[in-house]
Design an enzyme around this catalytic site. Structure first.
Site, mmCIF file in Angstrom:
data_model
loop_
_atom_site.group_PDB
_atom_site.id
_atom_site.type_symbol
_atom_site.label_atom_id
_atom_site.label_comp_id
_atom_site.label_asym_id
_atom_site.label_seq_id
_atom_site.Cartn_x
_atom_site.Cartn_y
_atom_site.Cartn_z
ATOM 1 N N ILE A 32 30.283 -17.741 3.631
ATOM 2 C CA ILE A 32 30.274 -18.882 4.556
ATOM 3 C C ILE A 32 31.387 -19.874 4.217
ATOM 4 O O ILE A 32 32.201 -20.228 5.077
ATOM 5 C CB ILE A 32 28.894 -19.590 4.539
ATOM 6 C CG1 ILE A 32 27.831 -18.681 5.170
ATOM 7 C CG2 ILE A 32 28.965 -20.922 5.281
ATOM 8 C CD1 ILE A 32 26.438 -19.282 5.238
ATOM 9 N N LYS A 140 30.886 -36.246 -7.885
ATOM 10 C CA LYS A 140 31.195 -37.114 -9.036
ATOM 11 C C LYS A 140 32.645 -36.897 -9.478
ATOM 12 O O LYS A 140 33.393 -37.843 -9.664
ATOM 13 C CB LYS A 140 30.228 -36.758 -10.173
ATOM 14 C CG LYS A 140 30.233 -37.706 -11.317
ATOM 15 C CD LYS A 140 29.387 -38.907 -10.978
ATOM 16 C CE LYS A 140 29.475 -39.957 -12.069
ATOM 17 N NZ LYS A 140 29.005 -41.247 -11.561
ATOM 18 N N SER A 157 23.671 -27.129 3.159
ATOM 19 C CA SER A 157 22.239 -27.234 2.919
ATOM 20 C C SER A 157 21.525 -26.032 3.545
ATOM 21 O O SER A 157 22.081 -24.926 3.599
ATOM 22 C CB SER A 157 21.734 -28.570 3.483
ATOM 23 O OG SER A 157 20.387 -28.771 3.151
ATOM 24 N N LYS A 175 17.463 -27.932 -1.953
ATOM 25 C CA LYS A 175 18.138 -28.329 -0.705
ATOM 26 C C LYS A 175 17.574 -29.643 -0.160
ATOM 27 O O LYS A 175 18.305 -30.420 0.462
ATOM 28 C CB LYS A 175 18.019 -27.219 0.338
ATOM 29 C CG LYS A 175 18.743 -25.923 -0.046
ATOM 30 C CD LYS A 175 20.247 -26.105 -0.220
ATOM 31 C CE LYS A 175 20.953 -24.751 -0.347
ATOM 32 N NZ LYS A 175 22.390 -24.868 -0.627
#
Ligand code: COA
Length: 288
Positions: A32, A140, A157, A175
């Protein structure tokens, strides 16, 4: 199958939409995220492909580097999203070689089917560490670049935490955390000009997830409202939209791309519920 120039010539998007921009993608060598990345490259972006497996990551980057004559696609192999210092090194490498980071796709994920009884504490931790902690670590490490360039984040997600799907406790918890992380980042970082959204894919054909998680594909597909499985291109189109200026006022959202599937309550393990599940959960397992 990957994308090619026809995505630009026959597609919905303006050529050079992302010219001069840089995408940093974890899980970019997978099915994906790879096509999400290909779409961005075809529309003008350069990209850093971040992954654990050295051969797979380097090969994916080499192949994607062929997509556009003037593109630059680099590999950041041996990077584990569970270790923030490992990603920080990949970010440093990306800025050194590509100059900046504008877009981040946090896509690295792990999954398998397991009933609660057979899911060890370590197995739960392993998936939460990759999917949730890994997503946090990615943002981060990219934060200075995102601030500098008023960047945009997409988390990959899922829909399986919208209700209690069996055999997926670990991923559902992770998720749900990813969605919460994205929403809070949208609120905290919006004032800095940074957008944060999720894409929640349904069953996408040709993916490892579908192979691993959906034992009876025909039955699963027959209950999808749009009458077919999703394609990686469906996810790529949503990605381009969310990163494009057309979505400049869109943040803190989850873009579900599943052909309407989750509304039907159909899931890949319905046929195992409750008889097989009860059988598995009744077995004596000598491990916590
Ligand atoms: N059922 C139950 N437990 C499983 C499991 C399965 N199918 N697969 C792994 N685990 C458990 C392991 O037994 C181990 O727990 P233990 O120490 O109690 O035995 C724990 O998960 C960690 O396993 P490990 O092999 O060390 O994996 P890892 O930390 O490298 O994590 C995973 C990777 C677990 C996500 C693995 O499934 C993976 O690499 N998947 C491939 C990528 C993938 O899933 N892609 C996404 C598809 S949607």
């Amino acid at each position: 199958m990957g994308l090619d120039q026809s995505f630009v010539t026959n597609g919905s998007w303006k050529p050079d939409l992302f010219k001069g921009k840089v995408l940093f993608v974890t899980g970019g060598a997978g099915t994906i995220c790879r096509i999400q990345t290909e779409a961005m490259i075809l529309l003008g972006a350069n990209a850093a492909i971040v992954g654990r497996n050295p051969e797979k990551t380097k090969q994916a980057a080499r192949e994607m580097d062929e997509l556009r004559p003037d593109c630059k696609v680099i590999a950041c192999p041996n990077t584990d999203v569970r270790d923030v210092h490992s990603i920080a090194k990949a970010v440093e490498n990306t800025v050194e070689q590509l100059g900046r980071i504008d877009f981040v796709i946090a896509g690295a994920a792990g999954n398998f089917l397991s009933d609660f009884n057979h899911l060890s504490s370590n197995a739960f931790k392993s998936v939460v560490s990759i999917d949730l902690l890994g997503s946090f670590n990615t943002v981060k490490a990219c934060f200075e670049q995102l601030k500098k360039n008023k960047g945009s984040i997409i988390f990959v997600s899922a829909t399986l935490h919208y209700y209690g799907i069996p055999f997926q406790i670990h991923v559902a918890a992770a998720k749900a955390g990813v969605d919460a992380l994205s929403n809070a980042l949208a609120v905290e970082l919006g004032p800095l000009g940074i957008r944060s959204n999720c894409i929640a894919p349904g069953g996408i054909e040709g993916t490892e997830g579908l192979k691993r998680l959906v034992p009876d594909l025909d039955s699963f597909t027959s209950k999808i409202p749009m009458g077919r499985l999703g394609t990686t291109r469906d996810i790529a189109e949503a990605t381009v939209y969310l990163f494009s200026p057309a979505a400049s006022y869109v943040t803190g959202t989850v873009q579900i791309v599943d052909g309407g599937a989750w509304h039907t309550g159909n899931n890949s393990t319905s046929h195992l519920y409750p008889v097989k599940l009860v059988e598995l959960n009744t077995q004596k397992v000598n491990k916590l």
